[in-house]
Design a protein around this motif. Structure first.
Motif, mmCIF file in Angstrom:
data_model
loop_
_atom_site.group_PDB
_atom_site.id
_atom_site.type_symbol
_atom_site.label_atom_id
_atom_site.label_comp_id
_atom_site.label_asym_id
_atom_site.label_seq_id
_atom_site.Cartn_x
_atom_site.Cartn_y
_atom_site.Cartn_z
ATOM 1 N N GLY A 216 0.948 -1.291 -0.328
ATOM 2 C CA GLY A 216 -0.182 -0.243 -0.108
ATOM 3 C C GLY A 216 0.569 1.200 -0.223
ATOM 4 N N ILE A 217 1.520 1.803 0.441
ATOM 5 C CA ILE A 217 2.436 2.508 0.922
ATOM 6 C C ILE A 217 3.502 3.152 -0.442
ATOM 7 N N SER A 218 4.159 1.567 -1.355
ATOM 8 C CA SER A 218 4.673 1.570 -2.517
ATOM 9 C C SER A 218 3.929 2.590 -3.591
ATOM 10 N N CYS A 219 2.215 1.495 -3.498
ATOM 11 C CA CYS A 219 1.258 2.322 -4.873
ATOM 12 C C CYS A 219 1.172 3.811 -3.860
ATOM 13 N N MET A 220 0.758 3.478 -3.118
ATOM 14 C CA MET A 220 0.443 5.075 -2.812
ATOM 15 C C MET A 220 1.316 6.689 -3.142
ATOM 16 N N MET A 221 2.315 6.248 -2.774
ATOM 17 C CA MET A 221 4.122 6.950 -2.521
ATOM 18 C C MET A 221 4.155 7.217 -4.071
ATOM 19 N N LEU A 222 4.022 5.836 -4.995
ATOM 20 C CA LEU A 222 4.037 5.982 -6.679
ATOM 21 C C LEU A 222 2.850 6.897 -7.467
ATOM 22 N N GLY A 223 1.390 6.866 -6.910
ATOM 23 C CA GLY A 223 0.322 7.019 -6.937
ATOM 24 C C GLY A 223 0.532 8.861 -7.519
ATOM 25 N N VAL A 224 1.753 9.575 -6.380
ATOM 26 C CA VAL A 224 1.513 11.003 -6.355
ATOM 27 C C VAL A 224 2.463 11.267 -7.175
ATOM 28 N N PHE B 47 -1.615 -3.104 -8.350
ATOM 29 C CA PHE B 47 -2.176 -2.213 -7.772
ATOM 30 C C PHE B 47 -1.048 -0.761 -8.598
ATOM 31 N N ILE B 48 0.091 -1.093 -8.728
ATOM 32 C CA ILE B 48 1.127 -0.349 -9.079
ATOM 33 C C ILE B 48 0.541 0.484 -10.698
ATOM 34 N N GLY B 49 0.016 0.016 -11.362
ATOM 35 C CA GLY B 49 -0.119 0.275 -13.039
ATOM 36 C C GLY B 49 -2.183 0.887 -12.959
ATOM 37 N N LEU B 50 -2.326 0.321 -11.216
ATOM 38 C CA LEU B 50 -3.413 1.619 -11.239
ATOM 39 C C LEU B 50 -3.276 2.894 -10.379
ATOM 40 N N ALA B 51 -2.548 2.969 -9.795
ATOM 41 C CA ALA B 51 -2.000 3.643 -8.946
ATOM 42 C C ALA B 51 -1.055 5.463 -9.980
ATOM 43 N N GLY B 52 -0.419 4.754 -11.075
ATOM 44 C CA GLY B 52 -0.972 5.463 -12.260
ATOM 45 C C GLY B 52 -1.395 6.974 -12.463
ATOM 46 N N PRO B 53 -2.821 5.730 -13.369
ATOM 47 C CA PRO B 53 -3.218 6.729 -13.577
ATOM 48 C C PRO B 53 -4.670 7.581 -13.027
ATOM 49 N N LEU B 54 -4.561 7.118 -12.091
ATOM 50 C CA LEU B 54 -5.190 7.330 -10.622
ATOM 51 C C LEU B 54 -4.834 8.651 -9.832
ATOM 52 N N GLY B 55 -3.079 8.473 -9.747
ATOM 53 C CA GLY B 55 -2.822 9.619 -9.141
ATOM 54 C C GLY B 55 -2.494 10.272 -10.174
ATOM 55 N N LEU B 56 -2.508 10.434 -11.566
ATOM 56 C CA LEU B 56 -2.224 11.088 -13.505
ATOM 57 C C LEU B 56 -3.634 12.401 -12.738
ATOM 58 N N ILE B 57 -5.070 11.669 -12.328
ATOM 59 C CA ILE B 57 -6.133 12.340 -12.091
ATOM 60 C C ILE B 57 -6.407 13.147 -11.429
ATOM 61 N N PHE B 58 -6.073 12.602 -10.313
ATOM 62 C CA PHE B 58 -6.054 14.086 -8.892
ATOM 63 C C PHE B 58 -4.443 14.710 -9.199
ATOM 64 N N MET B 59 -3.577 14.517 -9.317
ATOM 65 C CA MET B 59 -2.596 15.538 -9.646
ATOM 66 C C MET B 59 -2.603 16.351 -11.177
ATOM 67 N N GLY B 60 -3.367 15.791 -11.807
ATOM 68 C CA GLY B 60 -3.302 16.204 -12.819
ATOM 69 C C GLY B 60 -4.219 17.453 -12.351
ATOM 70 N N ILE B 61 -5.202 17.246 -11.555
ATOM 71 C CA ILE B 61 -6.492 18.923 -11.552
ATOM 72 C C ILE B 61 -6.249 19.816 -10.111
ATOM 73 N N ILE B 62 -4.980 18.858 -9.854
ATOM 74 C CA ILE B 62 -4.102 19.901 -8.714
ATOM 75 C C ILE B 62 -2.909 21.125 -9.222
ATOM 76 N N SER B 63 -2.769 20.242 -10.475
ATOM 77 C CA SER B 63 -1.772 21.638 -11.180
ATOM 78 C C SER B 63 -3.019 22.426 -12.585
ATOM 79 N N GLU B 64 -3.734 22.249 -12.751
ATOM 80 C CA GLU B 64 -4.096 22.421 -13.334
ATOM 81 C C GLU B 64 -5.000 24.249 -12.703
ATOM 82 N N TYR B 65 -5.280 23.339 -11.157
ATOM 83 C CA TYR B 65 -5.663 24.774 -10.777
ATOM 84 C C TYR B 65 -4.827 25.397 -9.763
#
Length: 299
Positions: A118-126, A246-264
């Motif tokens: 979980g730590i590895s996936c969440m960390m890579l996700g962000v 989980f690593i494969g899922l963390a990447g796209p989900l992180g891109l969506i979340f952090m992409g919104i932050i980057s936009e605003y």
């Protein structure tokens, strides 16, 4: 064709990692993982120039045949290597979903392994969004050029190779999980520092980028070896497949979340927030009794 290749890779990678544990002595697992990581990093460094060199002499469709030739060479070589077989219950038919479910059940029973994954996936996700934003960040925020982006990409790959070489020669502390979390934490702090540096300090930015890559590379090898040491041989492929999923899922989900932050909030803020979240995730790991005692799990 790319979809078929990716699907086959999803089976091949966990299987190869799981088989290493059956051929390599336990005290060499960390060095084996670092060697595997180093060859992967070297491949990413050499792939582009070698590909360009080959294409300059032969048409593209002939260049693609190299992939088939090298695959045949690898298959031929592994055919002569003895890999001990696990004692599996073959009395009932199983399929991919059932085997993945077995990996989930085992991870749920062993909280330390689940938390580590979980730590590895969440960390890579962000952090994956940070890596994706790097070219744009350099050009827009640091007012750099494409050459600067290429330099950073090269330094990052060099850092991964150097980190793997360092693991080959140093002695990993007995409490591996503490060592891993500290290195990941410091590596994440370098992302924060990169976000606060002014555009006039590109060399410092490049230094922290390289340092982060080195530290991450040093920490990644022992983390894989922990899974190889603690998960039973017959379940390693399933647990590692779960980890890869989980690593494969963390990447796209992180891109969506952090992409919104980057936009605003902007890319610079995204770097800082990503580094802060990743650092917090690693620090919280120190407070998990299950994670801190993961080395006590017996296969």
């Amino acid at each position: 064709m790319m979809a078929i290749r990716s699907t086959m890779q999803a089976f091949q990678s966990p299987a190869s990692l799981a088989s290493i544990n059956q051929m390599v002595p336990e005290n060499w697992l960390v060095k084996s993982a670092s060697l595997n990581q180093m060859t992967g990093s070297l491949s990413s460094i050499l792939a582009a120039p070698l590909g360009a060199f080959v294409i300059s002499f032969v048409p593209l469709h002939y260049a693609l045949l190299i992939d088939i030739v090298t695959a045949l060479i690898a298959i031929t070589m592994t055919s002569f290597i003895y890999i001990p077989k696990n004692h599996l219950d073959v009395s009932k038919d199983t399929h991919v979903i059932e085997e993945l479910k077995e990996g989930i059940i085992y991870s749920l029973k062993n909280k330390g392994i689940l938390i580590l994954i979980g730590i590895s996936c969440m960390m890579l996700g962000v952090l994956i969004p940070v890596f994706s934003l790097l070219p744009l960040y350099v050009v827009k925020e640091l007012e750099g050029t494409i050459k600067d982006v290429a330099l950073l990409e090269s330094l990052g790959s060099f850092g991964m190779v150097l980190g793997a070489l360092i693991v080959m020669v140093i002695k990993i502390p007995k409490k591996e999980i503490n060592f891993i979390l500290w290195l990941f934490t410091i590596s994440n702090i370098t992302i924060i520092l990169m976000g606060v540096l002014p555009k006039t300090m590109f060399l410092s930015f490049a230094f922290f980028w390289t340092l982060g890559a080195i530290l991450y590379s040093i920490a990644a090898s022992p983390m894989i070896s922990i899974l190889q040491k603690t998960v039973p041989n017959e379940l390693q492929g399933r647990v590692l497949s779960l980890y890869s999923t989980f690593i494969g899922l963390a990447g796209p989900l992180g891109l969506i979340f952090m992409g919104i932050i980057s936009e605003y909030l902007g890319m610079r803020t995204t770097f800082i927030i990503s580094g802060l979240i990743a650092t917090l995730i690693c620090i919280l790991g120190f407070f998990s009794k299950n994670l801190m005692s993961i080395d006590k799990i017996k296969r």
